[in-house]
Design a protein around this motif. Structure first.
Motif, mmCIF file in Angstrom:
data_model
loop_
_atom_site.group_PDB
_atom_site.id
_atom_site.type_symbol
_atom_site.label_atom_id
_atom_site.label_comp_id
_atom_site.label_asym_id
_atom_site.label_seq_id
_atom_site.Cartn_x
_atom_site.Cartn_y
_atom_site.Cartn_z
ATOM 1 N N PHE A 1 37.732 34.048 93.227
ATOM 2 C CA PHE A 1 36.827 34.672 93.972
ATOM 3 C C PHE A 1 35.451 34.763 93.216
ATOM 4 C CE2 PHE A 1 39.455 36.445 97.505
ATOM 5 C CZ PHE A 1 38.662 36.552 98.342
ATOM 6 N N ILE A 2 34.353 34.645 93.980
ATOM 7 C CA ILE A 2 32.973 34.902 93.233
ATOM 8 C C ILE A 2 32.803 36.440 93.750
ATOM 9 C CG2 ILE A 2 30.507 34.403 93.239
ATOM 10 C CD1 ILE A 2 32.204 32.235 91.861
ATOM 11 N N LEU A 3 32.139 37.307 92.915
ATOM 12 C CA LEU A 3 31.876 38.652 93.312
ATOM 13 C C LEU A 3 31.188 38.730 94.743
ATOM 14 C CD1 LEU A 3 32.154 41.647 92.793
ATOM 15 C CD2 LEU A 3 30.107 41.499 91.570
ATOM 16 N N GLU A 4 30.107 38.219 95.107
ATOM 17 C CA GLU A 4 29.558 38.209 96.259
ATOM 18 C C GLU A 4 30.583 37.836 97.632
ATOM 19 O OE1 GLU A 4 25.089 36.814 97.408
ATOM 20 O OE2 GLU A 4 26.320 35.396 97.500
ATOM 21 N N GLY A 5 31.269 36.817 97.352
ATOM 22 C CA GLY A 5 32.286 36.511 98.367
ATOM 23 C C GLY A 5 33.228 37.549 98.630
ATOM 24 N N LEU A 6 33.704 38.029 97.386
ATOM 25 C CA LEU A 6 34.790 39.255 97.697
ATOM 26 C C LEU A 6 34.522 40.273 98.285
ATOM 27 C CD1 LEU A 6 37.685 40.158 96.848
ATOM 28 C CD2 LEU A 6 36.504 41.238 94.565
ATOM 29 N N LEU A 7 33.115 40.807 98.038
ATOM 30 C CA LEU A 7 32.461 42.104 98.817
ATOM 31 C C LEU A 7 32.579 41.675 100.218
ATOM 32 C CD1 LEU A 7 29.854 43.120 96.290
ATOM 33 C CD2 LEU A 7 31.785 44.251 96.643
ATOM 34 N N GLU A 8 32.003 40.452 100.331
ATOM 35 C CA GLU A 8 31.909 40.308 101.995
ATOM 36 C C GLU A 8 33.262 40.142 102.503
ATOM 37 O OE1 GLU A 8 29.735 36.737 102.231
ATOM 38 O OE2 GLU A 8 27.775 37.531 101.341
ATOM 39 N N HIS A 9 34.458 39.526 101.994
ATOM 40 C CA HIS A 9 35.607 39.546 102.630
ATOM 41 C C HIS A 9 36.078 40.986 102.691
ATOM 42 C CE1 HIS A 9 39.671 37.890 102.760
ATOM 43 N NE2 HIS A 9 40.225 39.006 101.755
ATOM 44 N N LEU A 10 35.748 41.699 101.705
ATOM 45 C CA LEU A 10 36.179 43.191 101.769
ATOM 46 C C LEU A 10 35.448 44.191 103.048
ATOM 47 C CD1 LEU A 10 36.962 43.954 98.075
ATOM 48 C CD2 LEU A 10 38.682 43.413 99.888
ATOM 49 N N GLY A 11 34.396 43.579 103.368
ATOM 50 C CA GLY A 11 33.598 44.065 104.363
ATOM 51 C C GLY A 11 32.699 44.976 104.010
ATOM 52 N N TYR A 12 32.182 44.752 102.750
ATOM 53 C CA TYR A 12 30.830 45.621 102.289
ATOM 54 C C TYR A 12 29.657 44.928 102.451
ATOM 55 C CZ TYR A 12 34.239 48.490 99.348
ATOM 56 O OH TYR A 12 35.254 49.285 99.036
ATOM 57 N N LYS A 13 28.627 45.960 102.781
ATOM 58 C CA LYS A 13 27.440 45.149 103.169
ATOM 59 C C LYS A 13 26.624 45.449 101.501
ATOM 60 C CE LYS A 13 26.967 46.544 107.627
ATOM 61 N NZ LYS A 13 26.078 47.408 108.610
ATOM 62 N N PRO A 14 26.427 43.989 101.033
ATOM 63 C CA PRO A 14 26.020 43.772 99.763
ATOM 64 C C PRO A 14 24.753 44.606 99.301
ATOM 65 C CG PRO A 14 26.586 41.678 100.614
ATOM 66 C CD PRO A 14 26.611 42.689 101.626
ATOM 67 N N GLN A 15 23.816 44.836 100.324
ATOM 68 C CA GLN A 15 22.687 45.655 100.270
ATOM 69 C C GLN A 15 22.901 47.008 100.025
ATOM 70 O OE1 GLN A 15 23.317 43.941 102.908
ATOM 71 N NE2 GLN A 15 22.400 44.906 104.659
ATOM 72 N N LEU A 16 24.025 47.506 100.296
ATOM 73 C CA LEU A 16 24.283 48.964 100.119
ATOM 74 C C LEU A 16 25.317 49.411 99.163
ATOM 75 C CD1 LEU A 16 24.378 49.721 104.236
ATOM 76 C CD2 LEU A 16 22.600 50.217 102.415
#
Length: 72
Positions: free
Chosen positions: A19-34
């Motif tokens: 996983f790339i960190l950015e993709g993992l955050l999206e996969h987990l439902g986090y909004k990257p800007q927040l």
């Protein structure tokens, strides 16, 4: 892949080996800007999320930024 996320062990399934960190955050439902992310004790700059690989056994702390305050 098993990860410790916010103190909780989670098993993450991915069609890719890593996983790339950015993709993992999206996969987990986090909004990257927040969010602010700490990976294995080090805060990761959002500019580096796209290049940061997540490995089995990594420890992440994801803190969501919440606005607020009082108006007088």
């Amino acid at each position: 892949m098993k990860l410790k996320i916010n103190g909780e062990i989670k098993t993450i399934q991915s069609p890719e080996a890593d996983f790339i960190l950015e993709g993992l955050l999206e996969h987990l439902g986090y909004k990257p800007q927040l969010v602010v992310v700490e990976l294995n004790g080090v805060i990761v700059n959002p500019k580096d999320w796209i290049n940061t690989k997540i490995k089995n056994g990594d420890c992440l702390e994801v803190v969501t930024i919440v606005g607020g305050g009082s108006y007088s």
